[in-house]
Design a protein around this motif. Structure first.
Motif, short mmCIF file in Angstrom:
data_model
loop_
_atom_site.label_atom_id
_atom_site.label_comp_id
_atom_site.label_asym_id
_atom_site.label_seq_id
_atom_site.Cartn_x
_atom_site.Cartn_y
_atom_site.Cartn_z
N UNK A 75 -2.76 -39.81 26.65
CA UNK A 75 -3.97 -39.32 26.15
C UNK A 75 -4.29 -37.71 26.43
N UNK A 76 -3.56 -37.49 27.74
CA UNK A 76 -4.01 -36.00 27.95
C UNK A 76 -2.93 -35.15 27.47
N UNK A 77 -1.80 -35.71 26.71
CA UNK A 77 -0.99 -34.88 26.01
C UNK A 77 -1.76 -34.59 24.61
N UNK A 78 -2.39 -35.94 24.08
CA UNK A 78 -2.97 -35.56 22.95
C UNK A 78 -4.11 -34.59 22.83
N UNK A 79 -5.01 -34.92 23.74
CA UNK A 79 -6.17 -33.97 24.02
C UNK A 79 -5.58 -32.43 24.27
N UNK A 80 -4.42 -32.27 24.74
CA UNK A 80 -4.37 -30.77 24.98
C UNK A 80 -3.63 -30.30 23.70
N UNK A 81 -2.78 -31.09 23.04
CA UNK A 81 -2.13 -30.55 21.80
C UNK A 81 -3.35 -30.53 20.71
N UNK A 82 -4.26 -31.27 20.81
CA UNK A 82 -5.27 -31.38 19.78
C UNK A 82 -6.35 -29.91 19.92
N UNK A 83 -6.35 -29.52 21.28
CA UNK A 83 -7.11 -28.50 21.51
C UNK A 83 -6.44 -27.40 20.94
N UNK A 84 -5.14 -27.25 21.31
CA UNK A 84 -4.53 -26.12 20.89
C UNK A 84 -4.46 -25.83 19.24
N UNK A 85 -4.12 -27.08 18.83
CA UNK A 85 -4.11 -27.04 17.32
C UNK A 85 -5.57 -26.53 16.79
N UNK A 86 -6.53 -26.98 17.35
CA UNK A 86 -7.81 -26.62 16.70
C UNK A 86 -7.92 -25.00 17.00
N UNK A 87 -7.51 -24.61 18.34
CA UNK A 87 -7.80 -23.19 18.69
C UNK A 87 -6.92 -22.60 17.60
N UNK A 88 -5.92 -22.54 17.35
CA UNK A 88 -4.87 -22.11 16.26
C UNK A 88 -5.69 -21.87 14.66
N UNK A 89 -6.05 -23.29 14.53
CA UNK A 89 -6.81 -23.28 13.28
C UNK A 89 -8.28 -22.50 13.11
N UNK A 90 -8.98 -22.57 14.13
CA UNK A 90 -10.08 -21.65 14.28
C UNK A 90 -9.86 -20.19 14.07
N UNK A 91 -8.72 -19.80 14.90
CA UNK A 91 -8.51 -18.48 14.97
C UNK A 91 -8.05 -17.87 13.76
N UNK A 92 -7.22 -18.85 12.89
CA UNK A 92 -6.70 -18.45 11.82
C UNK A 92 -7.87 -18.22 10.70
N UNK A 93 -8.87 -19.15 10.73
CA UNK A 93 -9.92 -19.00 9.64
C UNK A 93 -11.13 -18.43 9.96
N UNK A 94 -11.50 -18.32 11.20
CA UNK A 94 -12.62 -17.73 11.46
C UNK A 94 -12.78 -16.27 11.55
N UNK A 95 -13.68 -15.82 10.90
CA UNK A 95 -13.79 -14.27 10.54
C UNK A 95 -15.00 -13.69 11.09
#
Length: 95
Positions: A75-95
């Motif tokens: 669970x904690x690995x999933x949460x950690x990886x999901x947050x990192x994936x969301x961070x990357x996605x948002x940084x890539x697409x948020x202007x």
């Protein structure tokens, strides 16, 4: 990046302040919310379910582990990886 989260996978006070000071009403922004939805949709199903259960439905870790049939460490690995994936996605697409 590791300094942004504590050992439980939650934001540290420093990270929370940085986020709050940079854009206080980000979640009031419809464009940002649409981007967040799109980024959530790109996550694997269990990752998305874990994130929504923890942060939107405010369920505790034990309950989420039971519902997703996963261990606490998974669970904690999933949460950690999901947050990192969301961070990357948002940084890539948020202007």
């Amino acid at each position: 990046l590791e300094k942004m989260y504590n050992q439980h996978g939650n934001w540290t006070d420093d990270a929370r302040e940085l986020f709050a000071s940079s854009e206080k009403h980000l979640l009031d922004n419809p464009t940002f919310n649409k981007l967040l939805e799109n980024c959530l949709e790109k996550l694997p199903a269990k990752w998305k379910a874990a994130v929504l259960s923890k942060y939107i439905l405010e369920k505790n870790g034990t309950e989420i582990c039971q519902e997703l049939n996963i261990s606490s460490s998974n669970y904690w690995q999933i949460i950690r990886r999901a947050k990192l994936a969301l961070k990357v996605c948002i940084e890539k697409h948020w202007k």
